[in-house]
Design an enzyme around this catalytic site. Structure first.
Site, mmCIF file in Angstrom:
data_model
loop_
_atom_site.group_PDB
_atom_site.id
_atom_site.type_symbol
_atom_site.label_atom_id
_atom_site.label_comp_id
_atom_site.label_asym_id
_atom_site.label_seq_id
_atom_site.Cartn_x
_atom_site.Cartn_y
_atom_site.Cartn_z
ATOM 1 N N GLU A 110 11.778 12.948 9.768
ATOM 2 C CA GLU A 110 10.642 12.534 8.948
ATOM 3 C C GLU A 110 9.634 11.813 9.821
ATOM 4 O OE1 GLU A 110 11.718 10.555 5.332
ATOM 5 O OE2 GLU A 110 13.145 12.103 4.743
ATOM 6 N N ASP A 200 8.928 -7.457 -11.691
ATOM 7 C CA ASP A 200 9.534 -8.529 -12.487
ATOM 8 C C ASP A 200 10.171 -9.627 -11.635
ATOM 9 O OD1 ASP A 200 8.858 -6.924 -14.719
ATOM 10 O OD2 ASP A 200 10.749 -5.849 -14.548
ATOM 11 N N HIS A 221 1.940 6.722 -0.611
ATOM 12 C CA HIS A 221 2.505 7.970 -0.102
ATOM 13 C C HIS A 221 1.394 9.016 -0.076
ATOM 14 C CE1 HIS A 221 5.142 11.360 0.566
ATOM 15 N NE2 HIS A 221 6.145 10.515 0.741
ATOM 16 N N HIS A 323 3.343 3.672 -3.508
ATOM 17 C CA HIS A 323 4.720 4.101 -3.291
ATOM 18 C C HIS A 323 5.694 2.963 -3.027
ATOM 19 C CE1 HIS A 323 7.889 6.906 -2.325
ATOM 20 N NE2 HIS A 323 7.972 6.501 -1.078
ATOM 21 N N ARG A 358 6.181 0.659 6.031
ATOM 22 C CA ARG A 358 7.596 1.059 6.084
ATOM 23 C C ARG A 358 7.783 2.402 6.774
ATOM 24 N NH1 ARG A 358 10.885 4.262 2.831
ATOM 25 N NH2 ARG A 358 9.268 4.504 1.236
#
Length: 509
Positions: A110, A200, A221, A323, A358
């Site tokens: 990836e 939350d 993304h 994302h 990330r």
């Protein structure tokens, strides 16, 4: 020790199973139904299956590079050094990873990974396979699971967190409270996240006074199906050879970065957004040259065909969507926060591993590695937490700020729409999205702090209140960070462009 865990993705369930095995009394609170969170939706794989020539050290370098140098080296080392054990534990839990011809776990490639090291299960159904396996293990364990239990706020007394108050009003006490509630993708109108990702845990921590950091870093993304309810087209498709093309059929990413479609996600997402704005329509992902699409990506294939798209013959229109949140509640590498008795793990936490952007397939790994570390660190002497100000270099500070309102959902002196989830999401998309500028961020901060959500009585109202708290924090952190870094991109005055409106990027729904 009584351990109360809010959230049941890979991070929360890993922590619950490990803590149960260590003899703790564990209860897991699930806002909805067990198994329906972000983990089950993860199409990508889990990094850490090292092959010939690969190593944890090389994985660490890729992680730091993708994070634009903002990652914490200590946290990254903990992540990659724990990868093999984490994968072994998932195999032992029954996750059916895809296998190579020699019986070993198959390795995929990836973006921003220097070598293939991504383990998949069911092709593009890795998250569901992991979630199903962990849920089955939890059901068979002594861990108690309470579904339909919406955690509303942290209970504090004597300078430490003592438990959780549910929306129902019930108060649950515990020696340790773990926040594993995931991210906050629903701050934006277009996101790959399921409906329950409303920040939350981060909102609860902020209201209780815990430190947060890096909330300005929101990953978009780059390849999400346009013109419909957002549906992720996994980065692994580009890893298999799919390319991005503009309206003229030109492969535009080759002019943007040496790694073209396999550049870091923030680079690809901004390039996709700019090209879409230039041509006035979404770009396309061309996978027609990739063999055996249905076999390697069965979930994506079935979804696209259900929407009338044969991606073996035609390109797929794609656009960016929110994302992943790189920031969150500040923790050390064992999940301790700045509040005694409070722990955090997974996307809710800011461990420092993701830096400003990330690296693909590091999120499932983070949940597995740090969920286990957290459980191992739980002791009866858990008051030894982080200092009130951890002193994170380059941290954009945020505090809950007072604001004046008539409690109707709109400030007395605010021009513009009154508070609603839709208004908040559009404001965040246009002012605190992929492309940001000082004027837009300042306007967003003013508006968000002038709004007030009504006192929550229902789950939807509590989610709205949490979204507002997190949106204020994200916008304030973005305004405070004046330089561009990773997923946080500030337009200079000379380059200021129109805001990437939903119609320009997403297309007609």
């Amino acid at each position: 020790m009584r351990v109360l865990i809010a959230g049941a993705g890979i991070a929360g369930l890993t922590a619950a199973l490990r803590a149960d095995a260590l003899g703790h009394d564990v209860e897991v609170l699930v806002k909805g139904v067990l198994g329906e969170g972000c983990t089950a939706h993860a199409q990508g794989g889990i990094a850490g299956e090292y092959g010939p020539g690969d190593s944890p050290a090389l994985h660490a370098l890729d992680t730091m590079h993708a994070g634009d140098g903002h990652g914490d080296p200590v946290a990254i080392a903990a992540l990659v050094d724990g990868a093999i054990a984490a994968l072994d534990a998932l195999v032992a839990a029954g996750v059916p990873f895809d296998r190579a011809s020699d019986g070993s776990i198959a390795r995929g490639l990836e973006a921003a990974h220097s070598l293939p090291r991504i383990a998949h299960a069911g092709g593009d159904a890795t998250g569901k396979a992991i979630s199903d396996a962990l849920v089955a293990r939890v059901r068979a364990s002594a861990v108690r699971v309470r579904e339909g239990a919406f955690a509303a706020d942290l209970l504090t007394a004597g300078g430490r967190v003592r438990g959780i108050r549910l929306l129902s009003g019930e108060e649950l006490e515990a020696d340790a409270v773990v926040l594993a509630t995931g991210g906050a993708g629903r701050v934006y109108p277009f996101t790959t996240n399921p409906s329950g990702t409303t920040g939350d845990g981060i909102a609860m921590a902020l209201r209780a006074g815990a430190s947060v950091a890096d909330l300005e870093f929101v990953q978009f993304h780059p390849t999400v199906l346009s013109g419909h309810e957002p549906f992720l087209v996994s980065e692994a498709v580009r890893g298999a050879g799919a390319v991005l093309r503009d309206a003229e059929g030109r492969r535009f990413m080759v002019d943007e970065h040496p790694d073209a479609e396999l550049a870091p996600r923030d680079v690809v997402a901004r390039a996709v957004a700019r090209q879409a704005l230039t041509q006035g329509s979404p770009v396309v992902l061309d996978a027609t040259g990739v063999h055996d699409l249905a076999a390697h990506f069965p979930t994506i294939d079935a979804e696209l065909r259900s929407r009338g798209i044969d991606w073996t013959r035609e390109p797929v229109p794609v656009s960016p969507a929110a994302h992943y949140l790189m920031g969150g509640v500040v923790t050390d590498i064992d999940g301790r926060t700045t509040l005694p008795g409070l722990w955090a793990v997974g996307e809710t936490a800011r461990t420092g591993v993701h830096g400003a952007n990330r690296l693909a397939s590091n999120s499932l790994l983070e949940g597995a590695v740090f969920g286990a570390r957290l459980a191992d660190a739980l002791t009866s002497a858990s008051d030894a937490q982080l200092p009130p100000d951890p002193g994170i270099p380059g941290r954009s500070r945020y505090q809950l700020l007072p604001f004046d309102s008539d409690h109707s959902g709109r400030s007395c002196d605010l021009d513009g729409p009154s508070f609603s989830r839709a208004a908040l999401q559009r404001l965040m998309w246009e002012k605190v999205g992929l492309l940001r500028d000082d004027e837009g961020l300042a306007d967003a901060v003013r508006t968000l702090h002038a709004w007030e959500a009504p006192a929550p009585r229902t789950p939807v109202e509590l989610e709205d209140a949490n979204l507002l708290v997190v949106a204020r924090a994200v916008a304030s952190a973005a305004l405070a960070r004046t330089e561009s870094l990773g997923a946080h991109f500030r337009l200079s005055p000379a380059l200021t462009a129109p805001a990437p409106t939903p119609s320009a990027l997403i297309g007609a729904a």
